[in-house]
Design a protein around this motif. Structure first.
Motif, PDB file in Angstrom:
ATOM      1  N   GLU A 158      13.441  15.458  -3.127  1.00 14.41           N
ATOM      2  CA  GLU A 158      12.762  15.472  -4.432  1.00 14.41           C
ATOM      3  C   GLU A 158      11.449  16.243  -4.354  1.00 14.41           C
ATOM      4  O   GLU A 158      11.091  16.978  -5.283  1.00 14.41           O
ATOM      5  CB  GLU A 158      12.522  14.028  -4.890  1.00 14.41           C
ATOM      6  N   THR A 213      15.868  11.323   0.904  1.00 13.72           N
ATOM      7  CA  THR A 213      16.040  11.628  -0.521  1.00 13.72           C
ATOM      8  C   THR A 213      14.691  11.974  -1.155  1.00 13.72           C
ATOM      9  O   THR A 213      14.596  12.883  -1.985  1.00 13.72           O
ATOM     10  CB  THR A 213      16.685  10.433  -1.245  1.00 13.72           C
ATOM     11  N   ARG A 244      28.389  11.661   1.575  1.00 16.38           N
ATOM     12  CA  ARG A 244      28.313  11.070   0.232  1.00 16.38           C
ATOM     13  C   ARG A 244      29.663  10.957  -0.466  1.00 16.38           C
ATOM     14  O   ARG A 244      29.789  10.246  -1.475  1.00 16.38           O
ATOM     15  CB  ARG A 244      27.334  11.862  -0.642  1.00 16.38           C
ATOM     16  N   PRO A 265      22.578  11.156   1.512  1.00 14.67           N
ATOM     17  CA  PRO A 265      22.511  11.998   0.306  1.00 14.67           C
ATOM     18  C   PRO A 265      23.234  13.326   0.503  1.00 14.67           C
ATOM     19  O   PRO A 265      23.408  14.069  -0.464  1.00 14.67           O
ATOM     20  CB  PRO A 265      21.005  12.208   0.109  1.00 14.67           C
TER      21      PRO A 265
END
Length: 222
Positions: free
Chosen positions: A23, A19, A46, A66
């Motif tokens: 980002e 994750t 997910r 994710p």
């Protein structure tokens, strides 16, 4: 692009790290990590629910990815978290919502790296082995056009899942590399025995991944 090989971690840490990669990619920093797991874990897509996906959720460590897709049994595999800025792979605003275009752009170098590392790999749609998605929760049970398979047997050599945002894409790929730590049939209904690559060295593969033919704007190093 930086490709790192990371030591064994538990499922929650591994998903948190992937994750973080996504980002970073959203801020324009493409990167990949090659890693393993500290035992038998199941990662769920997910949108999956453990009560539906697993035979006995209380008997196996599980974590939610994710990314989407079906469940994957880990611990005997090499896993790749690959997060790419859409700008870095030449995806403009028009193409950014076309998942198939983004997937193809992101997955090509992974297929190339597998082949160069000694694992026979090809997109399933270029073979005769595409099968129905079916109802099993096991990612390796069926072969869809965008799956990566051994072109001589049709066996999946890599299970891939995707998360696409406005500015980046995260690909999580699981490459079986040995005998499962627990029998898949004790985890999933209609489980599929995976075809282990069995010869994939994490460091060699990471080198091949870093040197695969990415967009020229991406610099490769390990």
């Amino acid at each position: 692009m930086l490709v790192t090989v990371e030591p064994l971690k538990d499922g929650r840490t591994n998903m948190a790290r992937d994750t973080e990669l996504l980002e970073l990619a959203e801020r324009g920093e493409s990167a990949a990590r090659v890693y393993s797991w500290d035992g038998a874990w199941v990662s769920l897509g997910r949108f999956q629910h453990p009560e539906k996906a697993l035979l006995h959720p209380e008997r196996i460590n599980w974590v939610v990815r994710p990314t989407g897709g079906k469940a994957v049994l880990h611990g005997h595999d090499v896993t790749v978290g690959l997060a790419l800025s859409l700008r870095d792979i030449g995806i403009g605003e028009t193409e950014a919502r076309r998942i198939s275009v983004v997937y193809r752009r992101a997955i090509g170098p992974l297929v190339e790296a597998l082949s160069r590392a000694g694992v026979s790999a090809e997109l399933a749609e270029d073979t005769e082995f595409v099968r129905n998605a079916g109802h099993s929760a096991d990612c390796f049970k069926y072969v869809l056009p965008n799956d990566i398979v051994d072109p001589s047997t049709g066996k999946k050599v890599c299970g891939c899942a995707l998360r696409l945002t406005d500015r980046a894409v995260l690909v999580q790929a699981s490459i079986p590399n040995g005998t499962p730590l627990v029998p898949p049939e004790t985890v999933f209904r209609e489980a599929q025995q995976t075809a282990a690559a069995g010869k994939l060295n994490l460091y060699d593969f990471a080198q091949e991944l870093a040197s695969a033919e990415w967009n020229p704007r991406i610099l490769s190093c390990v």
